[in-house]
Design a protein around this motif. Structure first.
Motif, PDB file in Angstrom:
ATOM      1  N   LYS A  94      -3.085 -68.206  -6.877  1.00  0.00           N
ATOM      2  CA  LYS A  94      -2.165 -67.525  -7.788  1.00  0.00           C
ATOM      3  C   LYS A  94      -0.748 -68.090  -7.638  1.00  0.00           C
ATOM      4  N   ARG A  95      -0.336 -68.319  -6.413  1.00  0.00           N
ATOM      5  CA  ARG A  95       1.008 -68.867  -6.209  1.00  0.00           C
ATOM      6  C   ARG A  95       1.117 -70.285  -6.772  1.00  0.00           C
ATOM      7  N   TYR A  96       0.039 -71.041  -6.645  1.00  0.00           N
ATOM      8  CA  TYR A  96       0.032 -72.393  -7.236  1.00  0.00           C
ATOM      9  C   TYR A  96       0.216 -72.314  -8.745  1.00  0.00           C
ATOM     10  N   MET A  97      -0.528 -71.442  -9.403  1.00  0.00           N
ATOM     11  CA  MET A  97      -0.429 -71.324 -10.852  1.00  0.00           C
ATOM     12  C   MET A  97       0.941 -70.787 -11.259  1.00  0.00           C
ATOM     13  N   ASP A  98       1.487 -69.851 -10.493  1.00  0.00           N
ATOM     14  CA  ASP A  98       2.823 -69.339 -10.805  1.00  0.00           C
ATOM     15  C   ASP A  98       3.883 -70.441 -10.652  1.00  0.00           C
TER      16      ASP A  98
ATOM     17  N   LYS B 253      -8.379 -57.678  -5.045  1.00  0.00           N
ATOM     18  CA  LYS B 253      -7.607 -56.748  -4.224  1.00  0.00           C
ATOM     19  C   LYS B 253      -6.904 -57.446  -3.057  1.00  0.00           C
ATOM     20  N   PRO B 254      -7.551 -58.391  -2.347  1.00  0.00           N
ATOM     21  CA  PRO B 254      -6.801 -59.105  -1.311  1.00  0.00           C
ATOM     22  C   PRO B 254      -5.596 -59.866  -1.868  1.00  0.00           C
ATOM     23  N   THR B 255      -5.734 -60.433  -3.065  1.00  0.00           N
ATOM     24  CA  THR B 255      -4.595 -61.111  -3.691  1.00  0.00           C
ATOM     25  C   THR B 255      -3.459 -60.134  -3.926  1.00  0.00           C
ATOM     26  N   LEU B 256      -3.784 -58.951  -4.418  1.00  0.00           N
ATOM     27  CA  LEU B 256      -2.761 -57.938  -4.657  1.00  0.00           C
ATOM     28  C   LEU B 256      -2.119 -57.480  -3.350  1.00  0.00           C
ATOM     29  N   ALA B 257      -2.932 -57.299  -2.318  1.00  0.00           N
ATOM     30  CA  ALA B 257      -2.407 -56.843  -1.030  1.00  0.00           C
ATOM     31  C   ALA B 257      -1.468 -57.894  -0.424  1.00  0.00           C
ATOM     32  N   LEU B 258      -1.858 -59.168  -0.496  1.00  0.00           N
ATOM     33  CA  LEU B 258      -0.993 -60.217   0.047  1.00  0.00           C
ATOM     34  C   LEU B 258       0.268 -60.381  -0.794  1.00  0.00           C
TER      35      LEU B 258
ATOM     36  N   PRO C  95       1.534 -53.559  -6.500  1.00  0.00           N
ATOM     37  CA  PRO C  95       0.343 -54.059  -7.183  1.00  0.00           C
ATOM     38  C   PRO C  95      -0.890 -53.213  -6.918  1.00  0.00           C
ATOM     39  N   LEU C  96      -0.906 -52.511  -5.783  1.00  0.00           N
ATOM     40  CA  LEU C  96      -2.061 -51.687  -5.448  1.00  0.00           C
ATOM     41  C   LEU C  96      -1.888 -50.227  -5.853  1.00  0.00           C
ATOM     42  N   ASP C  97      -0.791 -49.911  -6.504  1.00  0.00           N
ATOM     43  CA  ASP C  97      -0.562 -48.533  -6.929  1.00  0.00           C
ATOM     44  C   ASP C  97      -1.527 -48.183  -8.058  1.00  0.00           C
ATOM     45  N   LEU C  98      -2.269 -47.090  -7.893  1.00  0.00           N
ATOM     46  CA  LEU C  98      -3.239 -46.708  -8.920  1.00  0.00           C
ATOM     47  C   LEU C  98      -2.601 -45.974 -10.072  1.00  0.00           C
ATOM     48  N   TRP C  99      -1.718 -45.035  -9.773  1.00  0.00           N
ATOM     49  CA  TRP C  99      -1.158 -44.177 -10.823  1.00  0.00           C
ATOM     50  C   TRP C  99       0.358 -44.308 -10.797  1.00  0.00           C
ATOM     51  N   SER C 100       0.895 -44.894 -11.824  1.00  0.00           N
ATOM     52  CA  SER C 100       2.332 -45.113 -11.883  1.00  0.00           C
ATOM     53  C   SER C 100       3.046 -43.830 -12.257  1.00  0.00           C
ATOM     54  N   GLY C 101       4.183 -43.577 -11.634  1.00  0.00           N
ATOM     55  CA  GLY C 101       4.930 -42.365 -11.920  1.00  0.00           C
ATOM     56  C   GLY C 101       6.394 -42.665 -12.174  1.00  0.00           C
TER      57      GLY C 101
END
Length: 958
Positions: free
Chosen positions: A407-411, A465-470, A553-559
């Motif tokens: 992902k970082r490469y593509m960004d 999910k690991p991509t989002l966590a990192l 990125p791992l937030d399920l419900w935005s407030g």
């Protein structure tokens, strides 16, 4: 002095942790193989030196014989294919399957026996125990019958993908043996070693392989071909970006023998195709540093091999390979191998597959996509090839860490690239996939064995999910700091098979941040970040993002307070906005005429905690307002064993009756409140189940006559239904099975025009199943049974609207569960049937006393796809039969009646839509059908209008 002692103690403890009970067996392979491309066979001999570096005495060695996975339907690979919905291998002709045979093991020159533990796993019995520090030499001939391209190993014509092809010892580590069957979904865990592989094949094959080519003559030929091919490609303006049907040239009569050697790798793969074009370049890497070992290294060979298919994309492949190798070297650790190869070939196990120093890529469609897949697969050299994690048990340790850097490469190189799609716009697949499953409680922990993940969760939990966590960790600690920690992980654990605890310990030690428990939980559990803090901090855990970017990125419900936006159709959830969407609607029924309107809703591509829709429509025939509205609230994982809880409230209203005298349309309003519990089952079991409780209020406006031939007003007829239901499904591909059971109580108000309404307590059950007798050809069956436990008119001959019905037309849909083109309308409207109750596919008018009962009804429905389907049209045959309690008059005794009908069908969507022509039946049914007139008027059709309406989302698909 105290500071020095503390520092010394830290270093000692750190080194002891690194050294704790880890060891590696040494494996050295010497393989000679000869390709017979006429028979698609490989005849080979293996000589293997195995050194026991453990403290245990070994009396047996587990061997993987993975080509045998393609030999039979009972292999783990074959069973997984069916679990994931693919029957291609199951129904493949035996000539397209593969195997590994002709084994004759010798250990230090002595005959040795072996015993199969599974289709593709065997235990080699050693003549004497292998002591710690000792080694044995194991030899055996073997033959590989190369399968068609069902997964990774295979061939398409005379293009060969030779992967997982030789007898291979399983890993023996501090946790014992790790024998594992070959799987399509789920990769591998292998011992590091060295390889010398000698290949003999027709001289005009181009070969790409793990390792370094020894023969100078073959290398010179490849370099000359690369120079010629590059010039030829540059001169052409007709290069294709798509598939090209390219014939194979005849194989040369002369053979060649080429040799490849490789050090510190845990696998060896090779690919051969006479059509390959070749490109060559070099990449300078100054030095390699792994585990404090510094080695000067010259230029790395960079090879690309491909056919005419997508040659317009591959002409720049060496540039992509060089850039990807340099990117990972800069950010993770310097590439230690002498060459990197990317090639295009057949692949049925995803878009690309990595092996040490070489990767195989399927078709892509665009240059950016090719660059992305090549980068991802090249990146596996670090996390799969050099670190060598146990990817079968911990798939995220390779796929997830690698996907983050991809992902970082593509960004970096495609900063303005957006994945734009019609209507829905830009899509972030990682976030979309994760939110889609997690918001329904369908996600699994990333640290789940790959063969226990559902097919969708394998992508989400191993990759997304690991991509989002990192990414979240990067926001917290900074990019340079994260790279430094990853470089330390690479340095410390290269060629040593680290586990999850080693990764987390290295991150903690090098980032010097309190990452527990959040960071590890992101990989080891289904927990997610809870971003309810107004200042951008998590409720539990560290501050993981600045207040200016409070949405994890791992937030399920935005407030929080967000801007309002209005879009068309739907889009991906935007955590910075309150999104509303509109879309036009059109419909028709005979009472309202043409219906036009619009829907306003808040449903994004991901499920939301609360979803609502308002959809008014205007009926140009009735001159009235119609439509529907509703809302649904979901709670993922409300308790143990429950995937999600759903509470929904919806209402709909359309015209359902037209008075012939005045041509005035009268409407109904149906309001339903429903609660559901969707139970949690391990995906590998293929089970689904849910419990529901529903309250329905059905109100119908009807003309009020009061003795007058014309209406003097309107009256409201109202019924209430309370339904308790349970359903369970075993979603097997070959022989699915499901059942439903429901208990319904019906109440009524004081009705003046419906003399034969009654309260009832009704029990119903349905059992459905099928058998796939050929690929995509099914025999399906359905058993239905229903009885009234209580019914005040059960002894009457009256035909109750809520009585059992053999024919499921609009008249028998007494709860108004479905949508029809015409209720209480004759003609072609009577030919629209559903699949409730009797499921009888004969359009017999509801005005006739046929197939109804106030006591009980049982029915059998059979459907069979024809083995031949001209022009791909899904023709089939059907048979419906029913047995029901019937009274001619109230004074007659109850008698059991049997009716049946059969004919030909054209159906899709597993029978949810279709056309049916009855051809044979019992005499009474035949007479009633003939009364309808022409053959065309006897045809019935099904179309699931209610299931296709916008408020019925597809959240149960995966």
């Amino acid at each position: 002095m105290r500071v020095l002692l503390v520092l010394l103690s830290f270093l000692i403890v750190h080194q002891s942790l690194l050294a704790q009970s880890y060891f590696q067996q040494e494996v050295h392979y010497d393989i000679e193989a000869r390709l017979d491309d006429d028979k698609h066979e490989l005849h080979a001999h293996l000589r293997l030196t195995y050194k026991n570096n453990s403290t245990d005495v070994l009396d047996s060695i587990a061997f993987h014989l993975w080509p045998r996975a393609y030999a039979e339907d009972e292999s783990a690979f074959a069973r997984q294919q069916l679990r994931n919905g693919s029957t291609r291998f199951h129904y493949a002709d035996k000539k397209y399957r593969g195997t590994l045979d002709s084994l004759n093991f010798k250990v230090d020159g002595y005959d040795a026996s072996h015993q199969f533990a599974a289709t593709d796993i065997t235990w080699l019995r050693l003549p004497k125990g292998l002591q710690p520090g000792d080694e044995v030499v194991i030899e055996t001939p073997f033959r590989v019958k190369i399968p068609a391209s069902f997964s990774r190993l295979g061939h398409v014509g005379q293009s060969y993908q030779m992967t997982q092809w030789y007898p291979k010892p399983a890993v023996y580590d501090q946790d014992g043996w790790h024998p594992m069957p070959y799987l399509d979904q789920g990769e591998f865990y292998s011992e590091f070693g060295s390889f010398q592989v000698q290949l003999t094949l027709p001289k005009n094959y181009v070969v790409g392989a793990t390792g370094t080519l020894r023969e100078a003559e073959e290398r010179d030929w490849l370099l000359e071909k690369a120079e010629t091919d590059r010039a030829a490609l540059a001169a052409r303006d007709d290069l294709s970006n798509g598939y090209v049907r390219e014939p194979f040239p005849a194989s040369a009569a002369e053979k060649k023998t080429i040799t490849y050697v490789a050090e510190r790798v845990h696998d060896f793969a090779w690919f051969a195709d006479k059509r390959f074009k070749v490109l060559y370049d070099t990449l300078n890497v100054a030095r390699t540093q792994v585990q404090s070992e510094v080695k000067e290294q010259g230029p790395i060979d960079v090879w690309a091999m491909f056919t005419e298919t997508e040659a317009g994309l591959w002409k720049d492949a060496t540039d992509y390979l060089k850039r990807a190798t340099r990117f990972y070297s800069d950010h993770v650790g310097v590439y230690p191998y002498p060459q990197v190869t990317g090639l295009q070939s057949a692949l049925s196990a995803g878009g690309g597959m990595e092996y040490p120093m070489i990767t195989v890529i399927g078709r892509n469609g665009s240059a950016a996509d090719l660059d992305e897949v090549l980068t991802h697969e090249v990146g596996h050299n670090w996390f799969y090839g050099i670190l060598g994690s146990n990817e079968r048990d911990h798939p995220w340790m390779d796929e997830g860490l690698n996907s983050y850097y991809e992902k970082r490469y593509m960004d970096t190189y495609y900063p303005d690239r957006e994945l734009l799609y019609p209507v829905v716009g830009n899509v972030d697949y990682n976030r979309l996939g994760y939110h889609y499953t997690a918001r329904q409680g369908k996600d699994q922990a990333p640290d789940t064995r790959s063969d226990s993940l559902s097919q969708m969760n394998y992508w989400i939990e191993a990759y997304s999910k690991p991509t989002l966590a990192l990414t979240e960790l990067e926001q917290y600690v900074g990019t340079d700091q994260l790279d430094a920690a990853m470089q330390a992980y690479y340095r410390d654990w290269a060629f040593r098979h680290p586990g999850p605890e080693d990764f987390f310990r290295t991150m903690d030690d090098n980032l010097r941040e309190e990452l527990s428990p959040w960071f590890a939980e992101g990989f080891m559990t289904t927990k997610t970040t809870d971003w309810n803090g107004k200042d951008g901090t998590a409720v539990s855990g560290p501050r993981l993002a600045p207040a200016s970017a409070p949405n994890s990125p791992l937030d399920l419900w935005s407030g929080g307070i967000r801007k309002l936006s209005l879009g068309f159709g739907t889009q991906q959830d935007d955590p910075q906005r309150t999104q509303l969407f509109a879309l036009p609607l059109a419909g028709y029924n005979t009472h309202d005429g043409i219906l036009l309107g619009a829907a306003l809703h808040n449903r994004t591509l991901e499920p939301r905690r609360f979803e609502w829709m308002l959809a008014p429509m205007y009926g140009f025939g009735s001159g009235t307002l119609a439509g529907f509205a509703g809302g649904r609230y979901r709670i993922p994982r409300p308790m143990a064993g429950v995937q999600q809880a759903l509470i929904s409230l919806g209402t709909q209203g359309f015209s359902d009756f037209t008075l012939p005298q005045t041509e005035e349309a009268y409407a109904y309003a149906r309001t339903a409140l429903k609660g559901e519990l969707v139970f949690d089952h391990p995906p590998i079991t293929q089970r689904k189940s849910r419990l529901s409780l529903q309250l329905i209020r059905l109100s119908k406006d009807r003309p009020l006559f009061e003795g007058s031939p014309i209406p003097v007003g309107e009256q409201e007829e109202t019924n209430h239904f309370l339904r308790l239901g349970y359903e369970r499904e075993l979603a097997r591909e070959l022989n699915p099975l499901a059942y439903k059971i429901s208990l319904e109580y019906k109440d009524r108000d004081d009705l003046r025009s419906e003399a034969f309404e009654a309260r009832h307590l009704r029990l119903e059950g349905e059992l459905t199943g099928g058998y796939q007798y050929e690929r995509s050809r099914f025999l399906r069956w359905r058993l239905y049974g229903g009885t009234f436990l209580s019914n005040s008119l059960s002894e009457s001959a009256a035909r109750l609207p809520s009585g059992f019905s053999l024919v499921d037309n609009a008249n028998s849909d007494y709860r108004y569960d479905d949508l029809y083109f015409g209720r209480r309308a004759d003609g072609w409207h009577e030919q629209q049937l559903s699949r409730r109750q009797g499921g009888f596919r004969a359009p017999i008018s509801p005005s006739l006393p046929f197939g109804t009962s106030n006591k009980y009804l049982t029915a059998l429905n059979l459907d069979a796809d024809l083995p031949f389907q001209p022009l791909g049209i899904p023709f089939g045959v059907f048979l419906d039969a029913g047995y029901y309690g019937f009274r001619s008059t109230s004074s007659d005794p109850l008698s059991g009646e049997v009716s049946w009908v059969g004919g030909v069908s054209l159906s899709v969507l597993q029978g949810r839509a279709g056309i049916y022509l009855p051809l044979v039946s019992d005499p009474d049914t035949k007479m009633l059908l003939e009364q309808r007139g022409s053959l065309l008027s006897r045809i019935s059709f099904r179309i699931d209008l209610a299931g296709g309406m916008p408020w019925r989302w597809v959240d149960d698909v995966f």
